[in-house]
Motif scaffolding. Structure first.
Motif, PDB file in Angstrom:
ATOM      1  N   GLU A 113      31.099  55.197 -23.735  1.00 57.10           N
ATOM      2  CA  GLU A 113      30.850  54.468 -24.967  1.00 57.10           C
ATOM      3  C   GLU A 113      31.044  55.448 -26.117  1.00 57.10           C
ATOM      4  OE1 GLU A 113      29.265  51.702 -27.783  1.00 57.10           O
ATOM      5  OE2 GLU A 113      28.656  53.789 -27.518  1.00 57.10           O
TER       6      GLU A 113
ATOM      7  N   PRO B  83      30.010  45.495 -19.276  1.00 54.38           N
ATOM      8  CA  PRO B  83      30.838  46.465 -20.009  1.00 54.38           C
ATOM      9  C   PRO B  83      31.501  45.861 -21.248  1.00 54.38           C
ATOM     10  CG  PRO B  83      31.806  45.933 -17.851  1.00 54.38           C
ATOM     11  CD  PRO B  83      30.440  45.340 -17.882  1.00 54.38           C
ATOM     12  N   LYS B  84      31.698  44.545 -21.255  1.00 53.08           N
ATOM     13  CA  LYS B  84      32.279  43.882 -22.435  1.00 53.08           C
ATOM     14  C   LYS B  84      31.384  44.065 -23.651  1.00 53.08           C
ATOM     15  CE  LYS B  84      35.212  40.146 -20.661  1.00 53.08           C
ATOM     16  NZ  LYS B  84      36.360  41.022 -20.687  1.00 53.08           N
ATOM     17  N   CYS B  85      30.056  44.093 -23.409  1.00 50.65           N
ATOM     18  CA  CYS B  85      29.112  44.286 -24.512  1.00 50.65           C
ATOM     19  C   CYS B  85      28.849  45.764 -24.749  1.00 50.65           C
ATOM     20  CB  CYS B  85      27.794  43.579 -24.228  1.00 50.65           C
ATOM     21  SG  CYS B  85      27.999  41.912 -23.653  1.00 50.65           S
ATOM     22  N   GLY B  86      29.338  46.603 -23.858  1.00 43.81           N
ATOM     23  CA  GLY B  86      29.218  48.036 -24.086  1.00 43.81           C
ATOM     24  C   GLY B  86      28.090  48.712 -23.343  1.00 43.81           C
TER      25      GLY B  86
ATOM     26  N   VAL C 277      25.768  48.982 -19.686  1.00 47.92           N
ATOM     27  CA  VAL C 277      25.406  48.629 -18.309  1.00 47.92           C
ATOM     28  C   VAL C 277      24.333  49.607 -17.857  1.00 47.92           C
ATOM     29  CG1 VAL C 277      26.206  48.263 -15.945  1.00 47.92           C
ATOM     30  CG2 VAL C 277      27.779  47.889 -17.851  1.00 47.92           C
TER      31      VAL C 277
ATOM     32  N   SER D  48      28.168  57.455 -27.891  1.00 47.05           N
ATOM     33  CA  SER D  48      27.601  58.569 -27.136  1.00 47.05           C
ATOM     34  C   SER D  48      28.474  59.812 -27.261  1.00 47.05           C
ATOM     35  CB  SER D  48      27.433  58.176 -25.669  1.00 47.05           C
ATOM     36  OG  SER D  48      26.380  57.245 -25.556  1.00 47.05           O
TER      37      SER D  48
ATOM     38  N   HIS E 157      18.102  45.677 -28.643  1.00 50.35           N
ATOM     39  CA  HIS E 157      18.483  45.026 -27.392  1.00 50.35           C
ATOM     40  C   HIS E 157      18.544  46.029 -26.237  1.00 50.35           C
ATOM     41  CE1 HIS E 157      22.745  46.225 -26.701  1.00 50.35           C
ATOM     42  NE2 HIS E 157      22.549  46.695 -27.913  1.00 50.35           N
TER      43      HIS E 157
ATOM     44  N   LEU F 273      25.834  53.231 -18.693  1.00 44.70           N
ATOM     45  CA  LEU F 273      27.011  53.317 -19.547  1.00 44.70           C
ATOM     46  C   LEU F 273      26.598  52.686 -20.862  1.00 44.70           C
ATOM     47  CD1 LEU F 273      30.063  53.270 -20.417  1.00 44.70           C
ATOM     48  CD2 LEU F 273      30.238  51.099 -19.222  1.00 44.70           C
ATOM     49  N   GLY F 274      26.691  53.440 -21.953  1.00 46.09           N
ATOM     50  CA  GLY F 274      26.304  52.832 -23.213  1.00 46.09           C
ATOM     51  C   GLY F 274      26.119  53.823 -24.323  1.00 46.09           C
ATOM     52  N   CYS F 275      25.561  53.316 -25.407  1.00 47.09           N
ATOM     53  CA  CYS F 275      25.402  54.112 -26.620  1.00 47.09           C
ATOM     54  C   CYS F 275      24.189  55.045 -26.486  1.00 47.09           C
ATOM     55  CB  CYS F 275      25.215  53.179 -27.816  1.00 47.09           C
ATOM     56  SG  CYS F 275      23.738  52.165 -27.700  1.00 47.09           S
TER      57      CYS F 275
END
Lengths: 125, 396
Positions: free
Chosen positions: B316, A31-34, A36, B319, A106, A61-63
């Motif tokens: 995030e 989660p530190k990198c945003g 999971v 999103s 990534h 969880l992410g972008c």
């Protein structure tokens, strides 16, 4: 910023959810990198005795790219034998989505690693 | 469907009056302001009048205003130009520069480049949990070789308004007994529509601003340079702008900047506009606080009237922004300029948020054209998006 395909998978993620009686689970990221990602696998043996991915689900969880690559990965892996699924290369998922912006590549690697982790957990069970 | 635009800190829609004022200088009065003929003179007069308007707004002399290609250029010119002039004048001590940790990249990057090149010593000053620079911290950071302090007037992500006058007073006091004067620069890009930008009151030597954040066109800005402040050009050529910024005058842009400034200068309409936007902001903040685990970033006092910035742990920010966009609502995670980066906002990290929380940021910036109806539509659209994204996450 994103291709239509990425936005399609982001807006309508395939195989999103959990498998309560999963045969294997793989989770990668931080989660530190945003980001999971968690992959659930349900496996079956086929006639030749190989393990087939009968069902696959993800939680992410992410972008936008993280969600889209997770979704795309599940589509690519579903129905494949483990042997075949392991042939999916790190950037194949991004390619299948019509590409990702360079800083988001990534996410493709992360989705790949999540599946690899789940398979590893199954094989070492 | 008309887009609901809640990203006015990224840029604003041009005011029709600004556009109307600009058009003649793109069409019939198109001449080069440096040409001697009548048509050129018309352009030169327009630039002169524009300079006077900007100077009136800033409370300075017209010759203390330089037109630039925007706030990024103004910031670069202020920092690189000042250091170039000081290093050129005396080469004994390595100059020391202080910038706050929450500056825009347009300040942080030139400062970091100078540091990497070995030209300056650099202190990146921490801020408190509200994003405020603390005077005691600043005082401690000042050294005998300090030549420049650059602190923004208002932060672009969390809207914190910095105590510029207090800092200006402190530096003025210190300068009385110093051999090396400390110059004071402020990046006012987000401020003009909401905060008093009078340079005498702010006690700054350099101030950067931009047109497109105040309902003007993109690609034009200004730098206030107090008389006597040493500054070397970054761009050489025809010697425009007192040889500090060469390049053909962007007459239409300059007229647009001045008209935009004129429109925010009218006291009566300014007070009314700021009041209305502030009411909408507070209404929005109150509504968003009801979302589970939502947290407001920045200060409540000392906050830009148009800025709202929240984190929603467990999601995030990108999103959220993408899903809002699909519903016709334009918002931001923070700074549009750093969207290419994967790191969470340096501003949110500087106010003490852990990285995993800072990833869940959402910035909403209101403006002249924002309506209550639009804000209500947003308030309705957001909670299901947060809920959906949290549902999708493996970390419950």
């Amino acid at each position: 910023m994103y291709t239509e395909k990425v936005m399609d998978h982001f807006s309508h993620p395939r195989n999103q959810g959990i498998i309560p009686d999963a045969d294997a689970i793989g989770q990668v990221g931080n989660p530190k990198c945003g980001d999971v990602m968690k992959i659930y696998l349900k496996l079956n043996k086929n006639k030749t005795g190989d393990d087939v991915i009968k069902d696959i689900k993800f939680e992410t969880l992410g972008c936008g790219a993280a969600i889209a690559t997770s979704s795309m990965l599940t589509e690519m892996a579903k129905g494949k034998t483990i042997k075949e699924a392991l042939k999916i290369k790190k950037l194949d998922i991004a390619d299948a989505l019509g590409g990702l912006p360079e800083p988001k590549l990534h996410c493709s690697i992360l989705a790949h690693d999540a599946l690899a982790e789940a398979i590893k957990n199954y094989q070492t069970k | 469907m008309k887009a609901i635009y809640l990203d006015n800190a990224a840029t604003t829609r041009i005011d029709p009056k600004v556009l109307a004022a600009m058009l003649p200088y793109l069409q019939e009065d198109f001449a080069n302001a440096s040409s001697i003929h009548d048509l050129g003179n018309k352009s030169a007069v327009a630039v002169m009048a524009a300079r006077a308007k900007v100077a009136t707004f800033l409370g300075c002399l017209p010759e203390e205003v330089i037109f630039t290609g925007g706030a990024t250029e103004s910031d670069n010119l202020a920092i690189l130009g000042l250091i170039k002039a000081i290093v050129g004048a005396k080469s004994t001590l390595k100059p020391h520069v202080i910038v706050s940790a929450i500056e825009h990249e347009a300040v942080l990057e030139p400062a970091q480049v100078l540091k990497r090149e070995g030209v300056i010593e650099l202190t990146v000053l921490p801020v408190n949990n509200f994003g405020l620079v603390e005077l005691a911290e600043l005082k401690k950071a000042i050294k005998p070789n300090t030549v420049l302090v650059s602190i923004m007037l208002a932060n672009n992500e969390i809207g914190t308004i910095e105590p510029i006058t207090e800092i200006g007073n402190l530096l003025e006091q210190l300068n009385l007994t110093r051999t090396q004067k400390i110059y004071f620069h402020t990046d006012a890009t987000q401020a003009p529509a909401y905060v008093d930008c009078n340079v005498k009151k702010l006690k700054v030597d350099l101030l950067s601003m931009s047109a497109h954040k105040i309902y003007g066109p993109k690609g034009v800005g200004a730098l206030y340079i107090k008389k006597g402040t040493p500054l070397k050009p970054l761009v050489y050529g025809g010697g425009q702008e007192r040889k500090i910024r060469s390049g053909t005058y962007n007459v239409a842009g300059i007229v647009g900047l001045a008209t935009a400034i004129e429109l925010i200068s009218n006291k009566k309409s300014r007070v009314k506009e700021i009041g209305e936007i502030k009411n909408l902001r507070d209404y929005l903040i109150k509504a968003l606080k009801k979302i589970p685990r939502a947290k407001l970033n920045g200060a409540l006092k000392n906050r830009l009237a148009n800025n709202v910035n929240f984190v929603f742990p467990g999601v995030e920010g990108e999103s959220i922004v993408l899903m809002l966009s699909q519903k016709g609502i334009m918002a931001s995670t923070g700074s549009a300029c750093s969207s290419g980066s994967l790191d969470p906002s340096h501003v949110l990290l500087a106010i003490g948020l852990p990285a995993e929380i800072a990833h869940g940021s959402l910035r909403l910036t209101l403006g002249r054209y924002t309506t209550k109806k639009e804000v209500d539509a947003f308030i309705k659209a957001l909670p299901p998006i947060i809920e959906k994204l949290r549902q999708m996450s493996p970390l419950k």
